[in-house]
Design an enzyme around this catalytic site. Structure first.
Site, mmCIF file in Angstrom:
data_model
loop_
_atom_site.group_PDB
_atom_site.id
_atom_site.type_symbol
_atom_site.label_atom_id
_atom_site.label_comp_id
_atom_site.label_asym_id
_atom_site.label_seq_id
_atom_site.Cartn_x
_atom_site.Cartn_y
_atom_site.Cartn_z
ATOM 1 C CG HIS A 78 -2.042 -1.039 1.050
ATOM 2 N ND1 HIS A 78 -3.313 -0.683 0.680
ATOM 3 C CD2 HIS A 78 -2.047 -2.386 1.157
ATOM 4 C CE1 HIS A 78 -4.063 -1.769 0.582
ATOM 5 N NE2 HIS A 78 -3.319 -2.828 0.868
ATOM 6 C CB CYS A 105 -7.071 -2.056 4.771
ATOM 7 S SG CYS A 105 -7.570 -3.501 5.740
HETATM 8 P P1 HMG Z 1 -16.958 -13.747 12.708
HETATM 9 O O1 HMG Z 1 -17.995 -12.775 13.133
HETATM 10 O O2 HMG Z 1 -15.825 -13.963 13.633
HETATM 11 O O3 HMG Z 1 -17.485 -15.184 12.354
HETATM 12 O O4 HMG Z 1 -16.407 -13.294 11.296
HETATM 13 P P2 HMG Z 1 -18.852 -15.882 12.270
HETATM 14 O O5 HMG Z 1 -18.520 -17.199 11.667
HETATM 15 O O6 HMG Z 1 -19.490 -15.816 13.604
HETATM 16 O O7 HMG Z 1 -19.745 -15.075 11.215
HETATM 17 C C1 HMG Z 1 -20.365 -13.846 11.478
HETATM 18 C C2 HMG Z 1 -21.446 -13.577 10.452
HETATM 19 O O8 HMG Z 1 -20.868 -13.539 9.154
HETATM 20 C C3 HMG Z 1 -22.501 -14.656 10.392
HETATM 21 O O9 HMG Z 1 -23.707 -14.044 9.962
HETATM 22 C C4 HMG Z 1 -22.020 -15.554 9.292
HETATM 23 O O10 HMG Z 1 -23.041 -16.274 8.687
HETATM 24 C C5 HMG Z 1 -21.437 -14.565 8.328
HETATM 25 P P3 HMG Z 1 -24.906 -13.713 11.002
HETATM 26 O O11 HMG Z 1 -25.211 -15.015 11.638
HETATM 27 O O12 HMG Z 1 -24.315 -12.697 11.957
HETATM 28 O O13 HMG Z 1 -25.967 -13.149 10.124
HETATM 29 N N1 HMG Z 1 -20.330 -15.122 7.523
HETATM 30 C C6 HMG Z 1 -20.252 -15.028 6.191
HETATM 31 N N2 HMG Z 1 -21.062 -14.467 5.277
HETATM 32 C C7 HMG Z 1 -20.672 -14.564 3.979
HETATM 33 N N3 HMG Z 1 -19.535 -15.169 3.597
HETATM 34 C C8 HMG Z 1 -18.707 -15.737 4.482
HETATM 35 C C9 HMG Z 1 -19.067 -15.668 5.845
HETATM 36 N N4 HMG Z 1 -18.475 -16.120 6.972
HETATM 37 C C10 HMG Z 1 -19.270 -15.776 7.991
HETATM 38 N N5 HMG Z 1 -17.600 -16.326 4.088
HETATM 39 C C11 HMG Z 1 -15.107 -13.380 9.269
HETATM 40 C C12 HMG Z 1 -15.275 -13.889 10.707
HETATM 41 C C13 HMG Z 1 -13.727 -13.726 8.792
HETATM 42 C C14 HMG Z 1 -16.180 -14.035 8.404
HETATM 43 C C15 HMG Z 1 -15.315 -11.852 9.300
HETATM 44 O O14 HMG Z 1 -14.432 -11.327 10.235
HETATM 45 C C16 HMG Z 1 -15.102 -11.201 7.964
HETATM 46 O O15 HMG Z 1 -15.793 -11.468 6.990
HETATM 47 N N6 HMG Z 1 -14.145 -10.282 7.897
HETATM 48 C C17 HMG Z 1 -13.868 -9.560 6.670
HETATM 49 C C18 HMG Z 1 -12.424 -9.351 6.569
HETATM 50 C C19 HMG Z 1 -12.092 -8.664 5.279
HETATM 51 O O16 HMG Z 1 -12.670 -8.923 4.229
HETATM 52 N N7 HMG Z 1 -11.095 -7.763 5.351
HETATM 53 C C20 HMG Z 1 -10.619 -7.080 4.200
HETATM 54 C C21 HMG Z 1 -9.847 -8.010 3.299
HETATM 55 S S1 HMG Z 1 -8.226 -8.393 3.901
HETATM 56 C C22 HMG Z 1 -7.240 -7.153 3.270
HETATM 57 O O17 HMG Z 1 -7.714 -6.235 2.674
HETATM 58 C C23 HMG Z 1 -5.757 -7.289 3.439
HETATM 59 C C24 HMG Z 1 -5.031 -7.685 2.161
HETATM 60 O O18 HMG Z 1 -5.306 -6.779 1.120
HETATM 61 C C25 HMG Z 1 -3.534 -7.728 2.425
HETATM 62 C C26 HMG Z 1 -3.043 -6.409 3.079
HETATM 63 O O19 HMG Z 1 -3.048 -5.348 2.448
HETATM 64 O O20 HMG Z 1 -2.729 -6.505 4.255
HETATM 65 C C27 HMG Z 1 -5.448 -9.086 1.705
HETATM 66 MG MG MG Z 2 -4.258 -4.896 0.817
#
Ligand code: HMG
Ligand code: MG
Length: 307
Positions: A208, A239
């Site tokens: 980034h 992010c």
């Molecule tokens: P959680 O709350 O710990 O886990 O989330 P959960 O299993 O209890 O799920 C919570 C809710 O999410 C539930 O729904 C699940 O059904 C739903 P509710 O019962 O509350 O209605 N859920 C999902 N829905 C759709 N698709 C799924 C899914 N999994 C659970 N796969 C979790 C844990 C990881 C899911 C959550 O924390 C999350 O989605 N986080 C998003 C993180 C993210 O996308 N961050 C940005 C990307 S990473 C990034 O940008 C860095 C990178 O670029 C490298 C860098 O630059 O560093 C890669």
């Molecule tokens: Mg990134």
């Protein structure tokens, strides 16, 4: 050791757009992915199958994957934090799934709501299922050069996660500078250490540009022989879990750098600057790409801007 050819992974449709407050229409995302693959990007990170409550902008991942025209040979990647995400990715015929962890405990908690060890345990079934399905597996390590919560991240912490991702069977591992704090010396240090435990040719630099160091860091990474770089057209993004973090290094700037160094990318820079203009207009923000802005001005007005 400097490579003669690099792969640029376009992350704009995912890392770039995930942070946009206003929902970007599915058809705009589809057009973006299609134009990027036509411009020669061999790997486009196109969507995320994460919780829509956490990242609402990525809620239409399935529709994006359904809508795109697959270009032969292009790898369309998606983020999959767990089995639910993996199943959606499989249904969407993703070519590569990305498991994403961190080298910092605090960031792991903020981003994916679990510790590093817990995240690896969650990734295990995803990795196993990806191998069984013959889908490429990539591991991304956030905060490899610094953390917004913890500050300094020891090189040993990055190497530890690289080893864990390697044990999961990752085909490629991203060394990510989530908040853009890294500098060239640190970049080389971390990449040199990582390449002692994982093949250098399968390590990538994901920088980034928050502190304006990304192009310098890529230049440093080239000296370490790194052949894969992530970038985001128009420098889109940030992010959601790293306050103040700006977008990835702009793809236009990276291609301009590589062209200048005589390093092959297979990407048409002219098409790329038009794509940067298209997506910047679509989201109503100026492009963050220095090369993109300069080249576009030159093309439209025949002048090189001096401001
Ligand atoms: P959680 O709350 O710990 O886990 O989330 P959960 O299993 O209890 O799920 C919570 C809710 O999410 C539930 O729904 C699940 O059904 C739903 P509710 O019962 O509350 O209605 N859920 C999902 N829905 C759709 N698709 C799924 C899914 N999994 C659970 N796969 C979790 C844990 C990881 C899911 C959550 O924390 C999350 O989605 N986080 C998003 C993180 C993210 O996308 N961050 C940005 C990307 S990473 C990034 O940008 C860095 C990178 O670029 C490298 C860098 O630059 O560093 C890669
Ligand atoms: Mg990134």
């Amino acid at each position: 050791m400097t490579p003669t050819k690099v792969k640029i992974v376009e992350v704009g449709p995912r890392d770039g757009l995930q942070n946009e407050k206003n929902f970007v229409a599915t058809e705009t995302k589809v057009e973006l992915v299609n134009r990027l693959s036509q411009a020669g990007l061999q790997n486009v990170e196109s969507a995320s199958f994460v919780s829509p409550k956490w990242v609402p902008q990525m809620a239409d991942g399935a529709a994006v994957m359904e809508g795109i025209d697959r270009r032969h040979g292009t790898i369309y990647s998606v983020l999959t934090p767990n089995m639910r995400g993996f199943e959606a990715a499989l249904q969407a015929h993703a070519d590569e799934v990305v498991i994403f962890g961190a080298a910092s405990e605090a960031f792991s908690q903020k981003n994916i709501n679990c510790s590093i060890a817990e995240s690896i345990a969650r990734f295990e079934p995803v990795a196993k299922a990806a191998k069984e399905a013959g889908v490429r597996l990539r591991g991304s390590i956030s905060c490899s050069l610094g953390c917004p919560y913890q500050g300094e991240v020891p090189v040993a912490s990055v190497v530890d996660v690289v080893e864990r991702m390697k044990a999961l069977g990752c085909d490629e591992i991203d060394i990510a500078d989530t908040i853009g704090v890294g500098t060239p010396t640190r970049t080389r240090e971390v990449l040199a250490a990582a390449s002692k435990v994982f093949p250098r040719e399968h390590l990538s630099g994901h920088f980034h540009d928050t502190y304006g160091q990304a192009v310098a860091n890529i230049y440093a990474a080239l000296q370490e022989g790194i052949e894969i770089y992530h970038a985001s057209v128009a420098g889109l993004g940030g992010c959601p879990y790293a306050k103040g973090a700006t977008g990835n290094v702009a793809t236009e700037d990276v291609v301009y750098l590589m062209n200048g160094l005589g390093i092959e990318t297979g990407i048409d820079l002219d098409q790329l600057i038009e794509i940067g203009d298209f997506i910047s207009r679509a989201i109503g923000k100026p492009s963050s790409s220095r090369a993109g802005r300069a080249l576009l001005a030159k093309k439209r007005d025949g002048v090189t801007p001096c401001v």
